[in-house]
Scaffold this motif. Structure first.
Motif, mmCIF file in Angstrom:
data_model
loop_
_atom_site.group_PDB
_atom_site.id
_atom_site.type_symbol
_atom_site.label_atom_id
_atom_site.label_comp_id
_atom_site.label_asym_id
_atom_site.label_seq_id
_atom_site.Cartn_x
_atom_site.Cartn_y
_atom_site.Cartn_z
ATOM 1 N N ASN A 174 0.820 -1.212 0.000
ATOM 2 C CA ASN A 174 0.000 0.000 0.000
ATOM 3 C C ASN A 174 0.859 1.269 0.000
ATOM 4 O O ASN A 174 0.531 2.260 0.637
ATOM 5 C CB ASN A 174 -0.944 0.008 1.210
ATOM 6 C CG ASN A 174 -2.105 -0.939 1.029
ATOM 7 O OD1 ASN A 174 -3.058 -0.632 0.322
ATOM 8 N ND2 ASN A 174 -2.017 -2.112 1.655
ATOM 9 N N ILE B 267 3.721 2.076 1.287
ATOM 10 C CA ILE B 267 4.542 2.471 2.428
ATOM 11 C C ILE B 267 5.958 1.975 2.153
ATOM 12 O O ILE B 267 6.229 0.771 2.158
ATOM 13 C CB ILE B 267 4.009 1.879 3.745
ATOM 14 C CG1 ILE B 267 2.552 2.289 3.975
ATOM 15 C CG2 ILE B 267 4.892 2.315 4.915
ATOM 16 C CD1 ILE B 267 2.315 3.780 4.025
ATOM 17 N N LYS C 173 0.618 5.237 7.166
ATOM 18 C CA LYS C 173 0.255 6.308 6.238
ATOM 19 C C LYS C 173 0.439 7.676 6.886
ATOM 20 O O LYS C 173 0.961 8.612 6.262
ATOM 21 C CB LYS C 173 -1.196 6.142 5.788
ATOM 22 C CG LYS C 173 -1.427 5.014 4.802
ATOM 23 C CD LYS C 173 -2.906 4.917 4.436
ATOM 24 C CE LYS C 173 -3.165 3.886 3.357
ATOM 25 N NZ LYS C 173 -4.600 3.801 2.999
ATOM 26 N N SER D 174 3.388 10.302 5.640
ATOM 27 C CA SER D 174 2.936 11.604 5.150
ATOM 28 C C SER D 174 3.495 12.747 5.989
ATOM 29 O O SER D 174 3.739 13.841 5.479
ATOM 30 C CB SER D 174 1.408 11.662 5.130
ATOM 31 O OG SER D 174 0.859 10.635 4.331
ATOM 32 N N PHE E 230 -3.594 10.207 1.172
ATOM 33 C CA PHE E 230 -4.092 8.836 1.258
ATOM 34 C C PHE E 230 -5.549 8.825 1.717
ATOM 35 O O PHE E 230 -5.984 9.699 2.485
ATOM 36 C CB PHE E 230 -3.302 8.009 2.295
ATOM 37 C CG PHE E 230 -1.905 7.655 1.913
ATOM 38 C CD1 PHE E 230 -1.641 6.596 1.060
ATOM 39 C CD2 PHE E 230 -0.827 8.356 2.456
ATOM 40 C CE1 PHE E 230 -0.336 6.245 0.742
ATOM 41 C CE2 PHE E 230 0.480 8.011 2.144
ATOM 42 C CZ PHE E 230 0.716 6.948 1.278
#
Length: 217
Positions: A19, A21, A69, A73, A199
């Protein structure tokens, strides 16, 4: 290799890497920090599942992917100061601490602080301090911060917290309504707040930040 070590590796490979990462520091931290130590005994077998865990009395451990996430970020650097809010177990603060930052964890529960301190010290994480206070107020006495991380969702960016950011500082949270949520990074630039939403994500709400109901006539 222990069953928990296998579970950690599977979490990283199947939940995180698939995903987007890919931050090496986050991958390494979540590979090495034993998530099972941050949950009650009855939850150890599901510590690495891809969902939020509710322990009762409002205590939760947010799902690994949502935390990753938020951290990726937020782009935390080792020389930065971080305030973590809404983390009932200390796990999110531990991961942030493994990224090298100086971390303050704010909790409203006095009885949590000793247990969280013990977990962190047992893991050799000595750059995380636990403070007690009202989550909505943040830690103005320790501000300003480079990063503020909310381990839960809010309906709107809390202005009380953006005021505690340094110039260029970021607040990382999930902003969501009843239908959807987005990881949101609010950055303070020249006294104003700009936002990006890199995200999709969903997290349990931090109800202390819920706006007061308005009167309807």
């Amino acid at each position: 290799m222990s069953d928990y070590a296998v579970a950690r590796r599977n979490m990283v490979e199947s939940q995180l890497r698939t995903n987007r990462i890919d931050d090496p520091g986050i991958i390494e931290a979540m590979l090495t920090i034993p998530r099972e130590l941050f949950v009650p005994p009855a939850f150890k077998s599901v510590a690495y599942t891809d969902e939020d865990l509710a322990f009762g009395d409002g205590r939760r451990l947010i799902e690994p992917l949502a935390l990753a996430k938020l951290l990726q970020s937020a782009a935390i650097r080792p020389d930065q100061t971080v305030l973590v809010i809404g983390c009932d177990t200390g796990y999110a603060a531990a991961v942030a601490g493994r990224l090298g930052a100086s971390v303050q964890l704010l909790t409203e529960r006095h009885d949590d602080t000793t247990e969280i301190d013990r977990r962190l010290r047992d893991l050799g994480i000595d750059n995380v301090s636990v403070e007690t206070g009202r989550l909505k107020e943040g830690l103005p006495a320790k501000a300003p911060f480079d990063v503020i991380l909310l381990a839960g969702s809010v309906r709107a960016i809390p202005s009380e917290l953006t005021q505690q950011l340094k110039e260029g500082g970021r607040l990382a949270c999930v902003v969501q309504d009843d239908r959807a949520g987005r990881v949101t990074i609010a950055t303070r630039v020249n006294g104003t707040i700009g936002k990006v939403t890199p995200f999709d994500a969903w997290l349990p709400e931090l109800v202390t930040f819920r706006p007061a109901p308005s009167f309807v006539f």
